[in-house]
Scaffold this active site. Structure first.
Site, PDB file in Angstrom:
ATOM      1  CB  CYS A   1      45.597  33.682  52.390  1.00  0.00           C
ATOM      2  SG  CYS A   1      45.214  34.919  51.132  1.00  0.00           S
TER       3      CYS A   1
ATOM      4  CG  ASP B   1      49.069  37.970  51.523  1.00  0.00           C
ATOM      5  OD1 ASP B   1      50.310  38.111  51.661  1.00  0.00           O
ATOM      6  OD2 ASP B   1      48.267  38.916  51.606  1.00  0.00           O
TER       7      ASP B   1
ATOM      8  NE  ARG C   1      50.726  40.657  52.945  1.00  0.00           N
ATOM      9  CZ  ARG C   1      49.737  41.487  53.221  1.00  0.00           C
ATOM     10  NH1 ARG C   1      49.980  42.633  53.811  1.00  0.00           N
ATOM     11  NH2 ARG C   1      48.489  41.181  52.908  1.00  0.00           N
TER      12      ARG C   1
ATOM     13  CG  HIS D   1      46.460  36.693  55.988  1.00  0.00           C
ATOM     14  ND1 HIS D   1      46.791  37.943  55.529  1.00  0.00           N
ATOM     15  CD2 HIS D   1      45.970  36.025  54.923  1.00  0.00           C
ATOM     16  CE1 HIS D   1      46.526  38.025  54.244  1.00  0.00           C
ATOM     17  NE2 HIS D   1      46.022  36.865  53.843  1.00  0.00           N
TER      18      HIS D   1
ATOM     19  CB  CYS E   1      42.854  38.798  54.203  1.00  0.00           C
ATOM     20  SG  CYS E   1      42.395  37.657  52.880  1.00  0.00           S
TER      21      CYS E   1
END
Length: 187
Positions: A39, A41, A43, A98, A101
């Protein structure tokens, strides 16, 4: 931006000199062993999670770690997959979802995406995920999405060929942000 500029300066002062031999080698060699699809993302940092050195992972990051099924026509994700498999000869592909999400949360909670047409169109690549999981259970949806993206990945000609020739293995992972654990899924 000041933080980023300071990070670059720190990299140039300390990290790069300590790894100068590695970077000199990488200037002429590009042979990652693994294609890592995760992803976008912030993080989720593949190199940090896997403790990989520069040059070890070929990384594709998309919202929701989505891999569109193969279709004819220009597609940046497909081009990156094809390059990793057919040119670089990676032996493994990891699709890593993850916890927490945002893309899967939007699907699970049926968010109104009418004001965000690009996001709504992109999330259609996760249409198979609810069929593979209880959409009301976010963790199950994340797992179902990883499995759905592995299935989409197998539709790409370079991947299908490499799988048939047994020179490529697909892996599904789910990274849990608060605990740092990685669950390995059956493909």
């Amino acid at each position: 931006m000041q933080d980023l500029a300071e990070g670059v300066a720190q990299f140039q002062r300390g990290v790069f000199p300590a790894k100068a031999d590695l970077f000199a080698h990488l200037a002429a060699t590009h042979r990652p062993r693994t294609l890592f699809i995760s992803c976008s993302d912030a993080r989720v940092v593949p190199e940090l999670i896997t403790q990989s050195e520069p040059g070890e992972l070929f990384v594709i990051r998309t919202a929701g770690n989505l891999v569109p099924a193969h279709t004819p026509g220009p597609d940046g994700v497909a081009a990156s997959i094809e390059y990793a498999v057919a040119v670089l000869g990676v032996s493994d592909v990891v699709v890593c979802g993850h916890s927490a999400c945002g893309a899967m949360t939007a699907l699970a909670e049926h968010h109104d995406l009418s004001g965000m047409p690009a996001i709504a169109d992109w999330l259609r690549h996760a249409d198979a995920a609810p069929a593979r999981a209880d959409a009301a259970d976010l963790a199950a949806l994340v797992r179902g999405n990883v499995r759905a993206q592995l299935a989409n990945l197998a539709t790409h000609p370079s991947v299908a060929r490499a799988l048939t020739e047994r020179r490529l293995t697909l892996h599904g992972w789910v990274y849990d942000i608060p605990t740092g654990t990685v669950e390995r899924l059956e493909a």
